[in-house]
Design an enzyme around this catalytic site. Structure first.
Site, PDB file in Angstrom:
ATOM      1  CG  ASN A  42      -8.040 -11.662   0.167  1.00 39.77           C
ATOM      2  OD1 ASN A  42      -6.976 -11.169   0.528  1.00 39.77           O
ATOM      3  ND2 ASN A  42      -9.198 -11.092   0.389  1.00 39.77           N
ATOM      4  CG  PHE A  95     -12.605  -9.955   9.259  1.00 41.96           C
ATOM      5  CD1 PHE A  95     -11.683  -9.017   8.814  1.00 41.96           C
ATOM      6  CD2 PHE A  95     -13.955  -9.713   9.024  1.00 41.96           C
ATOM      7  CE1 PHE A  95     -12.088  -7.866   8.146  1.00 41.96           C
ATOM      8  CE2 PHE A  95     -14.371  -8.554   8.366  1.00 41.96           C
ATOM      9  CZ  PHE A  95     -13.428  -7.640   7.928  1.00 41.96           C
ATOM     10  NE  ARG A  99      -8.832 -10.219  -3.102  1.00 42.39           N
ATOM     11  CZ  ARG A  99      -9.402  -9.129  -2.585  1.00 42.39           C
ATOM     12  NH1 ARG A  99     -10.562  -8.716  -3.046  1.00 42.39           N
ATOM     13  NH2 ARG A  99      -8.813  -8.468  -1.607  1.00 42.39           N
ATOM     14  CG  HIS A 104      -5.260  -3.602   0.154  1.00 43.67           C
ATOM     15  ND1 HIS A 104      -6.427  -3.463   0.854  1.00 43.67           N
ATOM     16  CD2 HIS A 104      -4.861  -2.341  -0.170  1.00 43.67           C
ATOM     17  CE1 HIS A 104      -6.712  -2.161   0.968  1.00 43.67           C
ATOM     18  NE2 HIS A 104      -5.772  -1.463   0.351  1.00 43.67           N
ATOM     19  CE1 TYR A 136      -6.979  -4.312   4.685  1.00 43.35           C
ATOM     20  CE2 TYR A 136      -4.933  -5.319   5.434  1.00 43.35           C
ATOM     21  CZ  TYR A 136      -5.864  -5.082   4.439  1.00 43.35           C
ATOM     22  OH  TYR A 136      -5.683  -5.630   3.182  1.00 43.35           O
ATOM     23  CB  THR A 142     -13.608  -9.920  -0.318  1.00 44.26           C
ATOM     24  OG1 THR A 142     -13.876  -8.548  -0.625  1.00 44.26           O
ATOM     25  CG2 THR A 142     -12.762 -10.011   0.934  1.00 44.26           C
ATOM     26  CD  GLU A 193      -6.016   1.825   1.449  1.00 42.43           C
ATOM     27  OE1 GLU A 193      -6.978   1.388   2.095  1.00 42.43           O
ATOM     28  OE2 GLU A 193      -5.715   1.419   0.305  1.00 42.43           O
ATOM     29  CE  LYS A 240      -4.899  -8.474   1.193  1.00 47.38           C
ATOM     30  NZ  LYS A 240      -6.224  -8.842   1.775  1.00 47.38           N
ATOM     31  NE  ARG A 260     -12.111  -3.184  -4.309  1.00 46.08           N
ATOM     32  CZ  ARG A 260     -12.080  -3.630  -3.042  1.00 46.08           C
ATOM     33  NH1 ARG A 260     -11.010  -3.425  -2.276  1.00 46.08           N
ATOM     34  NH2 ARG A 260     -13.089  -4.300  -2.547  1.00 46.08           N
TER      35      ARG A 260
HETATM   36  P1  RTP Z   1      -8.713  -5.560   0.902  1.00 42.09           P
HETATM   37  O1  RTP Z   1      -9.103  -4.393   1.782  1.00 42.09           O
HETATM   38  O2  RTP Z   1      -7.650  -6.413   1.517  1.00 42.09           O
HETATM   39  O3  RTP Z   1      -8.399  -5.105  -0.483  1.00 42.09           O
HETATM   40  O4  RTP Z   1      -9.971  -6.525   0.732  1.00 42.09           O
HETATM   41  P2  RTP Z   1     -11.455  -6.110   0.369  1.00 42.09           P
HETATM   42  O5  RTP Z   1     -11.564  -4.617   0.216  1.00 42.09           O
HETATM   43  O6  RTP Z   1     -11.883  -6.950  -0.773  1.00 42.09           O
HETATM   44  O7  RTP Z   1     -12.238  -6.583   1.656  1.00 42.09           O
HETATM   45  P3  RTP Z   1     -12.464  -5.802   3.046  1.00 42.09           P
HETATM   46  O8  RTP Z   1     -13.913  -5.852   3.345  1.00 42.09           O
HETATM   47  O9  RTP Z   1     -11.804  -4.456   3.019  1.00 42.09           O
HETATM   48  O10 RTP Z   1     -11.719  -6.727   4.093  1.00 42.09           O
HETATM   49  C1  RTP Z   1     -10.323  -6.664   4.291  1.00 42.09           C
HETATM   50  C2  RTP Z   1      -9.778  -8.067   4.382  1.00 42.09           C
HETATM   51  O11 RTP Z   1     -10.288  -8.698   5.558  1.00 42.09           O
HETATM   52  C3  RTP Z   1     -10.531 -10.079   5.300  1.00 42.09           C
HETATM   53  N1  RTP Z   1     -11.921 -10.393   5.532  1.00 42.09           N
HETATM   54  N2  RTP Z   1     -12.307 -11.474   6.122  1.00 42.09           N
HETATM   55  N3  RTP Z   1     -13.865 -13.537   7.296  1.00 42.09           N
HETATM   56  C4  RTP Z   1     -14.472 -12.484   6.736  1.00 42.09           C
HETATM   57  O12 RTP Z   1     -15.670 -12.373   6.704  1.00 42.09           O
HETATM   58  C5  RTP Z   1     -13.639 -11.449   6.158  1.00 42.09           C
HETATM   59  N4  RTP Z   1     -14.092 -10.355   5.592  1.00 42.09           N
HETATM   60  C6  RTP Z   1     -12.989  -9.674   5.187  1.00 42.09           C
HETATM   61  C7  RTP Z   1     -10.181 -10.346   3.855  1.00 42.09           C
HETATM   62  O13 RTP Z   1      -8.881 -10.927   3.816  1.00 42.09           O
HETATM   63  C8  RTP Z   1     -10.183  -8.970   3.220  1.00 42.09           C
HETATM   64  O14 RTP Z   1      -9.297  -8.893   2.124  1.00 42.09           O
HETATM   65 MG    MG Z   2     -10.846  -3.263   1.658  1.00 45.31          MG
END
Ligand code: RTP
Ligand code: MG
Length: 142
Positions: free
Chosen positions: A114, A59, A104, A117, A51, A93, A128, A11, A87
């Protein structure tokens, strides 16, 4: 265990910190091979589409703004159990909850910025990979 492919994005925060090589090194030393890569500066439309699953989440707007704040490095990783392995290397996250030694924990500042992805399932990995590398086989070339 199956050889899989997964989509990874370094990112804007991690690209700005100049740690692409350090993150690639983690992939490589843990059995993941970079089989496609490109640097890109995403448009608002591309980031929103990528996304789209989070469109209704509070968010979403911040997530899209962050993802278009600078260039990103996009790659397809291949290896045994690549989706879960990536992962695991990424960590939680929220970097504050990420296990020690994860990407991370070591390179990310906040839940928004963070660092990386990674696809979270075979179905999302296929979508994707196709999004950024159209025509690429989602399965291993071997
Ligand atoms: P990513 O998709 O980026 O790999 O991240 P992830 O699976 O660990 O988390 P995901 O639930 O898919 O969320 C995508 C991105 O959204 C942001 N986020 N912010 N403020 C919040 O509660 C919140 N929750 C998610 C994070 O930047 C996350 O990477
Ligand atoms: Mg995700």
């Amino acid at each position: 265990m199956a050889i899989e492919r997964t989509l990874s994005i370094i990112k804007p925060d991690a690209v700005a910190k100049n740690v692409i090589g350090k993150i690639y090194s983690r992939f490589e030393s843990n059995g993941l091979k970079v089989v496609a890569s490109k640097m890109a500066w995403l448009s608002e439309q591309e980031a929103g589409q990528f996304y789209a699953v989070h469109k209704a989440r509070p968010f979403f707007k911040d997530l899209v703004s962050f993802m278009i704040s600078g260039p990103v490095m996009i790659q397809v990783l291949e290896g045994e159990n690549a989706i879960a392995k990536n992962r695991e290397l990424m960590g939680a996250t929220n970097p504050k909850e990420a296990a020690a030694g994860t990407i991370r924990a070591d390179f990310a500042e906040s839940i928004d910025a963070n660092a990386v992805h990674g696809s979270d399932a075979p179905e999302t990995a296929a979508v994707e990979i196709g999004f950024f590398f159209p025509g690429m086989n989602v399965f291993s070339g071997r």
